[in-house]
Design a protein around this motif. Structure first.
Motif, PDB file in Angstrom:
ATOM      1  N   GLY A 127       4.118   0.900 -10.394  1.00 34.83           N
ATOM      2  CA  GLY A 127       5.047   1.214 -10.691  1.00 34.83           C
ATOM      3  C   GLY A 127       6.568   0.785 -10.142  1.00 34.83           C
ATOM      4  O   GLY A 127       7.572   0.739 -10.450  1.00 34.83           O
ATOM      5  N   PHE A 128       6.272   0.365  -8.798  1.00 36.14           N
ATOM      6  CA  PHE A 128       7.096  -0.146  -7.822  1.00 36.14           C
ATOM      7  C   PHE A 128       6.735  -1.526  -7.303  1.00 36.14           C
ATOM      8  O   PHE A 128       6.363  -1.644  -6.054  1.00 36.14           O
ATOM      9  CB  PHE A 128       7.514   0.990  -6.573  1.00 36.14           C
ATOM     10  N   PRO A 129       6.573  -2.425  -8.137  1.00 40.52           N
ATOM     11  CA  PRO A 129       5.926  -3.547  -7.729  1.00 40.52           C
ATOM     12  C   PRO A 129       6.745  -4.156  -6.464  1.00 40.52           C
ATOM     13  O   PRO A 129       6.163  -5.176  -5.981  1.00 40.52           O
ATOM     14  CB  PRO A 129       6.246  -4.549  -9.164  1.00 40.52           C
ATOM     15  N   SER A 130       8.018  -4.077  -6.364  1.00 38.83           N
ATOM     16  CA  SER A 130       8.742  -4.842  -4.993  1.00 38.83           C
ATOM     17  C   SER A 130       8.303  -3.946  -3.857  1.00 38.83           C
ATOM     18  O   SER A 130       8.446  -4.611  -2.673  1.00 38.83           O
ATOM     19  CB  SER A 130      10.214  -4.404  -5.269  1.00 38.83           C
ATOM     20  N   LEU A 131       7.435  -2.956  -3.675  1.00 37.84           N
ATOM     21  CA  LEU A 131       6.987  -2.238  -2.773  1.00 37.84           C
ATOM     22  C   LEU A 131       5.593  -2.622  -2.529  1.00 37.84           C
ATOM     23  O   LEU A 131       4.920  -2.552  -3.414  1.00 37.84           O
ATOM     24  CB  LEU A 131       7.096  -0.820  -2.920  1.00 37.84           C
ATOM     25  N   THR A 132       5.135  -3.108  -1.165  1.00 36.01           N
ATOM     26  CA  THR A 132       3.715  -3.261  -0.883  1.00 36.01           C
ATOM     27  C   THR A 132       3.013  -2.161  -1.018  1.00 36.01           C
ATOM     28  O   THR A 132       3.399  -1.094  -0.652  1.00 36.01           O
ATOM     29  CB  THR A 132       3.764  -4.170   0.297  1.00 36.01           C
ATOM     30  N   VAL A 133       1.736  -2.269  -1.066  1.00 35.19           N
ATOM     31  CA  VAL A 133       0.935  -0.870  -0.806  1.00 35.19           C
ATOM     32  C   VAL A 133       1.149  -0.465   0.450  1.00 35.19           C
ATOM     33  O   VAL A 133       0.922   0.715   0.900  1.00 35.19           O
ATOM     34  CB  VAL A 133      -0.661  -1.547  -1.185  1.00 35.19           C
ATOM     35  N   GLU A 134       0.918  -1.406   1.437  1.00 32.50           N
ATOM     36  CA  GLU A 134       1.268  -1.068   2.839  1.00 32.50           C
ATOM     37  C   GLU A 134       2.586  -0.041   3.137  1.00 32.50           C
ATOM     38  O   GLU A 134       2.532   1.012   3.967  1.00 32.50           O
ATOM     39  CB  GLU A 134       1.370  -1.911   3.836  1.00 32.50           C
TER      40      GLU A 134
END
Length: 91
Positions: A57-64
């Motif tokens: 949903g927020f592809p600009s944020l990494t999982v980390e």
């Protein structure tokens, strides 16, 4: 009324992943380099979204980054939501 995890205020400015820029999203705390409110991420997680769903949903944020935001919020609220990140004490 019973307080839920989302009812506890979080001092986002104590987190290095967050910035507050006058004139950017009305000066509200956002994830550095984005216009994403950290509360949106954490509240969505609290309501049952998985980290993978948040990443989609927020592809600009990494999982980390998502994990660190959740861990920071849990630390502020006295919870440990993601054990690995909690042991590292990140934000």
């Amino acid at each position: 009324m019973v307080a839920t995890r989302s009812d506890i205020a979080i001092d986002w400015m104590a987190c290095e992943l967050i910035e507050q820029v006058p004139g950017k999203v009305s000066g509200q705390p956002v994830v550095r380099g984005t216009r994403i409110f950290p509360d949106v991420i954490v509240n969505s997680y609290d309501l049952g979204d998985s980290i993978e769903e948040l990443s989609e949903g927020f592809p600009s944020l990494t999982v980390e980054t998502i994990r660190r935001l959740i861990d920071f919020a849990d630390g502020q609220r006295g919870h440990t939501g993601i054990p690995k990140a909690s042991r590292l004490g990140w934000c």
